[in-house]
Design a protein around this motif. Structure first.
Motif, mmCIF file in Angstrom:
data_model
loop_
_atom_site.group_PDB
_atom_site.id
_atom_site.type_symbol
_atom_site.label_atom_id
_atom_site.label_comp_id
_atom_site.label_asym_id
_atom_site.label_seq_id
_atom_site.Cartn_x
_atom_site.Cartn_y
_atom_site.Cartn_z
ATOM 1 N N VAL A 20 0.850 -1.191 0.000
ATOM 2 C CA VAL A 20 0.000 0.000 0.000
ATOM 3 C C VAL A 20 0.886 1.241 0.000
ATOM 4 N N ARG A 21 0.316 2.353 -0.424
ATOM 5 C CA ARG A 21 1.112 3.573 -0.604
ATOM 6 C C ARG A 21 0.476 4.793 0.079
ATOM 7 N N ASP A 22 -0.438 4.551 0.980
ATOM 8 C CA ASP A 22 -1.139 5.659 1.612
ATOM 9 C C ASP A 22 -0.975 5.669 3.129
ATOM 10 N N VAL A 23 0.179 5.178 3.593
ATOM 11 C CA VAL A 23 0.470 5.216 5.020
ATOM 12 C C VAL A 23 1.131 6.560 5.337
ATOM 13 N N PRO A 24 0.583 7.357 6.233
ATOM 14 C CA PRO A 24 1.205 8.650 6.537
ATOM 15 C C PRO A 24 2.619 8.484 7.111
ATOM 16 N N VAL A 25 3.566 9.260 6.574
ATOM 17 C CA VAL A 25 4.924 9.270 7.125
ATOM 18 C C VAL A 25 4.854 9.809 8.550
ATOM 19 N N PRO A 26 5.544 9.178 9.510
ATOM 20 C CA PRO A 26 5.486 9.667 10.893
ATOM 21 C C PRO A 26 5.999 11.098 11.023
ATOM 22 N N GLU A 27 5.272 11.885 11.796
ATOM 23 C CA GLU A 27 5.752 13.208 12.180
ATOM 24 C C GLU A 27 6.423 13.066 13.538
ATOM 25 N N ILE A 28 7.699 13.403 13.601
ATOM 26 C CA ILE A 28 8.448 13.132 14.829
ATOM 27 C C ILE A 28 8.236 14.230 15.864
ATOM 28 N N GLY A 29 8.228 13.813 17.127
ATOM 29 C CA GLY A 29 8.186 14.737 18.237
ATOM 30 C C GLY A 29 9.588 15.177 18.621
ATOM 31 N N PRO A 30 9.725 16.040 19.623
ATOM 32 C CA PRO A 30 11.035 16.587 19.979
ATOM 33 C C PRO A 30 12.042 15.541 20.434
ATOM 34 N N TYR A 31 11.582 14.424 20.999
ATOM 35 C CA TYR A 31 12.501 13.390 21.480
ATOM 36 C C TYR A 31 12.548 12.181 20.537
ATOM 37 N N GLU A 32 12.059 12.341 19.334
ATOM 38 C CA GLU A 32 12.026 11.229 18.385
ATOM 39 C C GLU A 32 12.947 11.482 17.204
ATOM 40 N N ALA A 33 13.417 10.382 16.605
ATOM 41 C CA ALA A 33 14.221 10.446 15.387
ATOM 42 C C ALA A 33 13.536 9.616 14.312
ATOM 43 N N LEU A 34 13.534 10.156 13.094
ATOM 44 C CA LEU A 34 12.926 9.462 11.961
ATOM 45 C C LEU A 34 13.944 8.512 11.356
ATOM 46 N N VAL A 35 13.514 7.285 11.122
ATOM 47 C CA VAL A 35 14.388 6.234 10.590
ATOM 48 C C VAL A 35 13.904 5.837 9.203
ATOM 49 N N ARG A 36 14.810 5.882 8.234
ATOM 50 C CA ARG A 36 14.503 5.380 6.886
ATOM 51 C C ARG A 36 14.826 3.906 6.865
ATOM 52 N N MET A 37 13.801 3.089 6.648
ATOM 53 C CA MET A 37 14.007 1.646 6.661
ATOM 54 C C MET A 37 14.790 1.203 5.435
ATOM 55 N N LYS A 38 15.689 0.246 5.648
ATOM 56 C CA LYS A 38 16.539 -0.266 4.573
ATOM 57 C C LYS A 38 16.145 -1.670 4.133
ATOM 58 N N SER A 39 15.773 -2.499 5.085
ATOM 59 C CA SER A 39 15.375 -3.868 4.741
ATOM 60 C C SER A 39 14.506 -4.421 5.851
ATOM 61 N N CYS A 40 13.798 -5.491 5.528
ATOM 62 C CA CYS A 40 13.001 -6.191 6.534
ATOM 63 C C CYS A 40 12.857 -7.642 6.106
ATOM 64 N N GLY A 41 13.130 -8.535 7.013
ATOM 65 C CA GLY A 41 12.923 -9.945 6.724
ATOM 66 C C GLY A 41 11.441 -10.290 6.755
ATOM 67 N N PHE A 42 11.045 -11.228 5.892
ATOM 68 C CA PHE A 42 9.699 -11.782 5.943
ATOM 69 C C PHE A 42 9.749 -13.008 6.845
ATOM 70 N N CYS A 43 8.944 -13.006 7.907
ATOM 71 C CA CYS A 43 8.960 -14.104 8.873
ATOM 72 C C CYS A 43 8.066 -15.238 8.382
ATOM 73 N N ASN A 44 8.678 -16.398 8.147
ATOM 74 C CA ASN A 44 7.934 -17.547 7.634
ATOM 75 C C ASN A 44 6.834 -18.008 8.579
ATOM 76 N N GLY A 45 7.002 -17.721 9.883
ATOM 77 C CA GLY A 45 6.003 -18.135 10.850
ATOM 78 C C GLY A 45 5.017 -17.032 11.161
ATOM 79 N N THR A 46 5.472 -16.027 11.914
ATOM 80 C CA THR A 46 4.571 -14.996 12.424
ATOM 81 C C THR A 46 3.857 -14.238 11.313
ATOM 82 N N ASP A 47 4.597 -13.772 10.291
ATOM 83 C CA ASP A 47 3.950 -12.992 9.243
ATOM 84 C C ASP A 47 2.874 -13.795 8.532
ATOM 85 N N PHE A 48 3.159 -15.080 8.286
ATOM 86 C CA PHE A 48 2.138 -15.904 7.634
ATOM 87 C C PHE A 48 0.927 -16.111 8.534
ATOM 88 N N HIS A 49 1.163 -16.318 9.823
ATOM 89 C CA HIS A 49 0.030 -16.512 10.727
ATOM 90 C C HIS A 49 -0.841 -15.263 10.785
#
Length: 348
Positions: A20-49
């Motif tokens: 999907v392409r309509d997830v709002p980008v997080p707006e960070i608060g004063p104590y937060e840092a924005l992270v650009r994700m680089k990769s994510c594993g697909f979990c054969n167990g949990t994600d499928f469940h």
């Protein structure tokens, strides 16, 4: 301010998954840092469940954003962040859902952006402790030069390392049901921790070959070709570990234990198969529940040292690197066991 949107992978119900392409980008608060994700594993167990609506614990209602094996870099700092800097790399950043989004969140690391919270700065500044996000404890900073694709496998490896240690396998004879990515890596760590013998059971010959070559299994049993009960007749083990996630395996495996032995529940159980009749477990044996890992974050630094020393090679435990744009094909490959594990590339 014009709202910005990002991509995410959502389980949408009925066994469906979509980019999907309509997830709002997080707006960070004063104590937060924005992270650009680089990769994510697909979990054969949990994600499928989650996709199939089979999780044995409550998850957000559909559509829900997937991903709990992510890695990313800080690209923006809130005004009061002072313990992190641009470029710091994190395993398992948090998703931050903005008001009005139509999505739930089941960890959400398959999105383009996440956040981390500078909790030390918050405590030092006397902020209300109720504002501390407990999930920050799962956000672990790792070396900035750690390979970003390997990073998509790091939490999996942490989970396997912590499980092998929690099952106490030193000088033990171990039987493992399941030679998927979790099984392969857990056997590798069991060998590192001094397991005396390791026997692996699976129905895919290619995975059993990997169990022998990568994980040091002393013996493999292909249950599609032989009667495993006949092969194991008269044999007993100190540890029998279910990494498939079936209560029938827990009951079956307990019968193969020595006195005081442990049947280890490591595979994620489905909500349709989550009850164990303990009266059918072998007498004088123990059931150890690790369906959800324990100690997997605390072990990160030690695990990274093993990787740096070449004891563990993350690339051994994933077979495909795919663009997040190809999530449908990634799911198919895992479902049909054509992939050992898929890492989703979120950098492009």
């Amino acid at each position: 301010m014009t709202e910005k949107y990002m991509r995410g992978v959502a389980a949408v119900g009925g066994g469906g998954v979509e980019l999907v392409r309509d997830v709002p980008v997080p707006e960070i608060g004063p104590y937060e840092a924005l992270v650009r994700m680089k990769s994510c594993g697909f979990c054969n167990g949990t994600d499928f469940h989650i996709i199939r609506g089979e999780m044995s614990v409550e998850v957000d209602t559909f559509p829900t954003l997937l991903g709990h094996e992510g890695i990313g870099d800080i690209v923006e700092l809130g005004s009061k962040v002072r313990n992190y800097k641009i470029g710091d790399r994190f395993m398992n950043p948090m998703i931050k859902l903005m008001p009005g989004t139509r999505y739930g969140c089941t960890w959400g690391a398959m999105c383009d952006y996440g956040i981390v919270q500078d909790q030390k700065a918050m405590v030092d500044d006397g902020e209300d402790l109720s504002l501390l996000n407990p999930r920050q404890l799962e956000c672990v900073q790792i070396p900035s030069d750690f390979d970003v694709i390997d990073g998509g496998c790091l939490i999996t490896l942490n989970e396997c390392f912590s499980a092998a240690r929690n099952f106490d396998v030193e000088d033990k004879d171990v039987l493992v049901y399941g030679a998927g990515p979790m099984g392969l890596a857990t056997m590798k760590y069991m060998r590192h921790l001094g397991a005396r013998t390791i026997v692996a059971i699976d129905g895919v010959e290619e995975r059993l070959a990997l169990a022998r070559s990568l994980s040091g299994a002393d013996e493999t049993i292909n249950y599609t070709e032989v009667d495993k009960k006949e092969v194991l007749k008269g044999r007993i083990f100190d540890r029998v570990i279910d990494i498939v996630g079936q209560t029938s395996i827990l009951l079956e495996g307990s019968q193969l234990l020595k006195p005081y032995g442990i049947i280890g529940a490591m595979g994620v159980l489905r909500n349709t198969d989550a009850m164990v009749d303990v009266t059918k477990l072998k007498n004088n044996t123990r059931l150890q529940m690790l369906n959800f890992p324990y100690g997997q974050y605390d072990i990160t630094a030690e695990n990274i040292r093993l990787i740096e020393k070449g004891v563990i090679h993350p690339k051994d435990f994933y077979s495909h690197v795919m663009s997040v744009e190809d999530i449908q094909e990634a799911v198919r490959l895992v479902a049909e066991k054509e992939a050992v594990k898929v890492i989703l590339d979120l950098a492009n």
